[in-house]
Design a protein around this motif. Sequence first.
Motif, short mmCIF file in Angstrom:
data_model
loop_
_atom_site.label_atom_id
_atom_site.label_comp_id
_atom_site.label_asym_id
_atom_site.label_seq_id
_atom_site.Cartn_x
_atom_site.Cartn_y
_atom_site.Cartn_z
N GLY A 1 0.80 -1.21 0.00
CA GLY A 1 0.00 0.00 0.00
C GLY A 1 0.83 1.27 0.00
O GLY A 1 1.96 1.29 0.52
N THR A 2 0.28 2.32 -0.60
CA THR A 2 0.89 3.66 -0.60
C THR A 2 -0.15 4.64 -0.12
O THR A 2 -1.24 4.74 -0.70
CB THR A 2 1.35 4.06 -2.01
OG1 THR A 2 2.36 3.17 -2.45
CG2 THR A 2 1.86 5.50 -2.03
N ARG A 3 0.19 5.36 0.93
CA ARG A 3 -0.74 6.39 1.43
C ARG A 3 -0.44 7.69 0.69
O ARG A 3 0.61 8.30 0.88
CB ARG A 3 -0.58 6.59 2.92
CG ARG A 3 -1.54 7.64 3.49
CD ARG A 3 -1.45 7.74 5.00
NE ARG A 3 -1.83 6.49 5.66
CZ ARG A 3 -3.08 6.10 5.84
NH1 ARG A 3 -4.08 6.86 5.43
NH2 ARG A 3 -3.33 4.97 6.46
N LEU A 4 -1.37 8.09 -0.17
CA LEU A 4 -1.21 9.32 -0.94
C LEU A 4 -1.98 10.45 -0.27
O LEU A 4 -3.16 10.31 0.04
CB LEU A 4 -1.74 9.12 -2.38
CG LEU A 4 -1.81 10.38 -3.25
CD1 LEU A 4 -0.41 10.93 -3.51
CD2 LEU A 4 -2.53 10.10 -4.56
N THR A 5 -1.29 11.54 -0.05
CA THR A 5 -1.92 12.76 0.50
C THR A 5 -1.77 13.86 -0.52
O THR A 5 -0.65 14.16 -0.95
CB THR A 5 -1.26 13.17 1.83
OG1 THR A 5 -1.34 12.08 2.75
CG2 THR A 5 -1.97 14.38 2.41
N VAL A 6 -2.89 14.45 -0.91
CA VAL A 6 -2.86 15.57 -1.84
C VAL A 6 -3.21 16.82 -1.05
O VAL A 6 -4.31 16.96 -0.52
CB VAL A 6 -3.87 15.37 -2.99
CG1 VAL A 6 -3.82 16.56 -3.95
CG2 VAL A 6 -3.59 14.07 -3.73
N LYS A 7 -2.25 17.74 -0.99
CA LYS A 7 -2.42 18.95 -0.19
C LYS A 7 -3.04 20.05 -1.03
O LYS A 7 -2.59 20.32 -2.14
CB LYS A 7 -1.06 19.41 0.36
CG LYS A 7 -0.48 18.42 1.36
CD LYS A 7 0.86 18.88 1.89
CE LYS A 7 1.95 18.63 0.88
NZ LYS A 7 3.30 18.90 1.45
#
Lengths: 112, 110
Positions: free
Chosen positions: B103-109
């Motif tokens: 898994g990859t936790r993607l955060t878009v700011k």
Amino acid sequence: GEEVAQTPKHLVRGEGQKAKLYCAPIKGHSYVFWYQQVLKNEFKFLISFQNENVFDETGMPKERFSAKCLPNSPCSLEIQATKLEDSAVYFCASSPFSEGYTFGSGTRLTVV
Amino acid sequence: GENVEQHPSTLSVQEGDSAVIKCTYSDSASNYFPWYKQELGKRPQLIIDIRSNVGEKKDQRIAVTLNKTAKHFSLHITETQPEDSAVYFCAGYNNNDMRFGAGTRLTVKP
């Protein structure tokens, strides 16, 4: 229906108690899979079925965990004598061809 | 059996930028590679998949590329939006055996 139905949504058990989780696959889907997802998010494969037959059980802990998929009944995953480390979200998925999974909403098991 | 590795484990991007997540697989016989998006507290949902006879597939802002020789495949999200924030899982499938990456936790700011 078009959804994989998992019950219950939440389950709390005291250490040592039994836990039983259910999964109704999408009608017509021959394959059912169980995964365990712990806090770090990684999916751990547990077991898969093709109809009522175990297809792959290489991920199942040898003790305490068992699973069944009987005709005309929801599939089940049972944990005997739960331990704290069994706390996780258990996802069921079904598929017509053993790929292209549709996941259920999961059962959150908390062992206290 | 198949072993799938996924990188990075976390990824933070600015809204509008692109995000790339990479996976490698071990079984050269694997022939199907889906990607799942899991929002917080929800079920994983299939967002795109690719088969081994195709090198690239695109669906609006999402694309997946596959390099069979190198045994790796990548998810590309362009013009990222805050609602793209989620955990993304890759998977490799062969002969009734599907294994997920970590898994990859993607955060878009914003």
